[in-house]
Design a protein around this motif. Structure first.
Motif, PDB file in Angstrom:
ATOM      1  N   TYR A  51       0.971  -1.735   0.034  1.00 22.75           N
ATOM      2  CA  TYR A  51      -0.446   0.611   0.331  1.00 22.75           C
ATOM      3  C   TYR A  51       0.917   1.428  -0.239  1.00 22.75           C
ATOM      4  O   TYR A  51       0.485   2.598   0.657  1.00 22.75           O
ATOM      5  CB  TYR A  51      -0.758   0.129   1.451  1.00 22.75           C
ATOM      6  CG  TYR A  51      -2.253  -0.559   1.679  1.00 22.75           C
ATOM      7  CD1 TYR A  51      -3.313  -1.412  -0.484  1.00 22.75           C
ATOM      8  CD2 TYR A  51      -2.464  -1.769   1.978  1.00 22.75           C
ATOM      9  CE1 TYR A  51      -3.859  -2.056  -0.202  1.00 22.75           C
ATOM     10  CE2 TYR A  51      -2.972  -2.730   2.519  1.00 22.75           C
ATOM     11  CZ  TYR A  51      -4.458  -3.387   1.302  1.00 22.75           C
ATOM     12  OH  TYR A  51      -5.469  -3.200   0.973  1.00 22.75           O
ATOM     13  N   ARG A  63     -12.878  -1.046  -1.277  1.00 21.01           N
ATOM     14  CA  ARG A  63     -11.670  -0.206  -0.215  1.00 21.01           C
ATOM     15  C   ARG A  63     -10.291  -0.188  -0.371  1.00 21.01           C
ATOM     16  O   ARG A  63      -9.724   0.562  -1.225  1.00 21.01           O
ATOM     17  CB  ARG A  63     -12.386  -0.227   0.845  1.00 21.01           C
ATOM     18  CG  ARG A  63     -12.603  -0.144   1.624  1.00 21.01           C
ATOM     19  CD  ARG A  63     -12.647  -0.126   3.414  1.00 21.01           C
ATOM     20  NE  ARG A  63     -12.296  -2.024   3.760  1.00 21.01           N
ATOM     21  CZ  ARG A  63     -13.514  -1.930   4.633  1.00 21.01           C
ATOM     22  NH1 ARG A  63     -14.246  -1.842   4.379  1.00 21.01           N
ATOM     23  NH2 ARG A  63     -12.794  -2.640   4.989  1.00 21.01           N
ATOM     24  N   ASN A  64     -10.022  -1.691  -1.016  1.00 20.42           N
ATOM     25  CA  ASN A  64      -8.680  -2.172  -0.849  1.00 20.42           C
ATOM     26  C   ASN A  64      -8.154  -1.563  -3.287  1.00 20.42           C
ATOM     27  O   ASN A  64      -7.048  -0.893  -3.136  1.00 20.42           O
ATOM     28  CB  ASN A  64      -8.057  -3.973  -1.737  1.00 20.42           C
ATOM     29  CG  ASN A  64      -8.187  -4.309  -0.654  1.00 20.42           C
ATOM     30  OD1 ASN A  64      -7.785  -3.753   0.927  1.00 20.42           O
ATOM     31  ND2 ASN A  64      -8.414  -5.430  -0.273  1.00 20.42           N
ATOM     32  N   LYS A 111      -7.519   2.267  -3.011  1.00 16.30           N
ATOM     33  CA  LYS A 111      -6.063   2.431  -1.775  1.00 16.30           C
ATOM     34  C   LYS A 111      -5.297   2.109  -2.694  1.00 16.30           C
ATOM     35  O   LYS A 111      -3.912   3.134  -2.642  1.00 16.30           O
ATOM     36  CB  LYS A 111      -6.373   1.415  -0.991  1.00 16.30           C
ATOM     37  CG  LYS A 111      -7.018   1.744   0.729  1.00 16.30           C
ATOM     38  CD  LYS A 111      -6.589   0.746   1.819  1.00 16.30           C
ATOM     39  CE  LYS A 111      -5.383   0.680   1.793  1.00 16.30           C
ATOM     40  NZ  LYS A 111      -5.121  -0.042   3.453  1.00 16.30           N
ATOM     41  N   SER A 124      -4.901   4.973  -5.570  1.00 18.05           N
ATOM     42  CA  SER A 124      -4.977   5.782  -5.448  1.00 18.05           C
ATOM     43  C   SER A 124      -2.910   6.592  -5.395  1.00 18.05           C
ATOM     44  O   SER A 124      -2.979   7.614  -5.751  1.00 18.05           O
ATOM     45  CB  SER A 124      -5.384   6.396  -3.373  1.00 18.05           C
ATOM     46  OG  SER A 124      -4.331   5.761  -2.942  1.00 18.05           O
TER      47      SER A 124
END
Length: 288
Positions: free
Chosen positions: A128, A173-174, A177, A180
């Motif tokens: 991430y 959500r993954n 993330k 982005s």
């Protein structure tokens, strides 16, 4: 300026053999720790009571010793990679004990991966995250061991609506993330994931002992990021039966293989792959 990378695959506690020299950095897609509990995990998946856990089958005392041995083996691998004195870009695999918040066992809730990489000066965890590597940037997405949302009828039918909704939220959500990070990128991208993209020649399970035999079991997030952003290269592992490459649009996707006897050599120059070679140690003839 050209850059040369050594890529190792899923090692599962086995020290890798290195088949070439003079690399600028190492890339590793996780699963450094050994996997003795694997057979119990497969057994638990096949139990009629789907709620039974692998550590219930062996007992938590024995299970804890197995996990501690797994972590010790993984640490030795990371220390070996660290010893080459070049940056080692890593993401955690599903065997690297990153902590299961939903577990009913406190020991498994802990993030042991943080300790696994602690104090190793050349290890760069990019899970991430986005990191600069001279003329390139590397984006990491680890842990994922399956499609983030079920893709097969029998799996969908086993899960209650609330569980499916929960998985969909986590999947979204993954996606957000990781997306982005791509949006922040300003250089050619190396995308390092633990798993390979879903539904490609690199992700079909051909191990007949696996309860997921015959399924494509790559990552949906990885597939979507590759299709949308077309990084220069996508590097993963996880599906042990494959060692090779495929292409999605302009992106070359690599399954870096399983075990200590495989390496990949990758050389990049500008926005191009100058060299990509797959090394596998051959078995010695009995006559030798």
């Amino acid at each position: 300026m050209a850059m040369r990378f050594l890529i190792v695959g899923d090692l599962h506690g086995s020290k890798p053999k290195i088949f070439f020299e003079d690399f600028d950095a190492i890339i590793a897609p996780g699963d450094f720790c050994s996997d003795a509990p694997r057979k119990y995990m497969f057994q638990a998946l096949k139990e009629p009571d789907s709620k039974i856990k692998w550590y219930d089958l062996v007992g938590k005392r024995k299970a804890r010793k197995m996990i501690e041995k797994s972590l010790s083996d993984g640490r030795k691998i990371l220390e070996f990679l660290d010893s080459f004195g070049v940056p080692v870009y890593v993401v955690p695999g599903n065997w690297d004990w990153t902590g299961d918040k939903e577990s009913d066992w406190d020991f498994l809730k802990q993030d042991h991966y943080k300790t696994l990489i602690k104090g190793l000066s050349n290890i760069v965890d990019v899970h991430y995250k986005i990191a600069d590597i001279k003329d390139y940037q590397i984006i990491g997405y680890g842990i994922s061991s399956a499609p983030e949302y079920p893709q097969y009828k029998e799996e969908l039918e086993k899960l209650k609506p609330e569980e499916l909704a929960k998985r969909k939220r986590k999947y979204e959500r993954n996606l957000e993330k990781v997306s982005s990070l791509f949006q922040k990128a300003s250089k050619p991208i190396i995308f390092l994931s633990h798993n390979v993209p879903f539904n490609t020649p690199l992700d079909k399970i051909t191990n007949k002992d696996s309860p997921r035999y015959g399924y494509h079991y790559g990552s949906l997030v990885v597939r979507e990021m590759v299709e949308k952003y077309q990084p220069l290269v996508c590097i993963g592992g996880h599906i042990h039966e494959h060692f090779g490459k495929c292409r999605i649009g302009r992106t070359v996707c690599i399954n870096s293989g399983f075990g200590p006897k495989v390496n990949v050599e990758l050389e990049l120059s500008g926005n191009k792959i100058k060299r990509l070679k797959f090394y596998r140690q051959q078995k010695l003839s009995r006559k030798q």
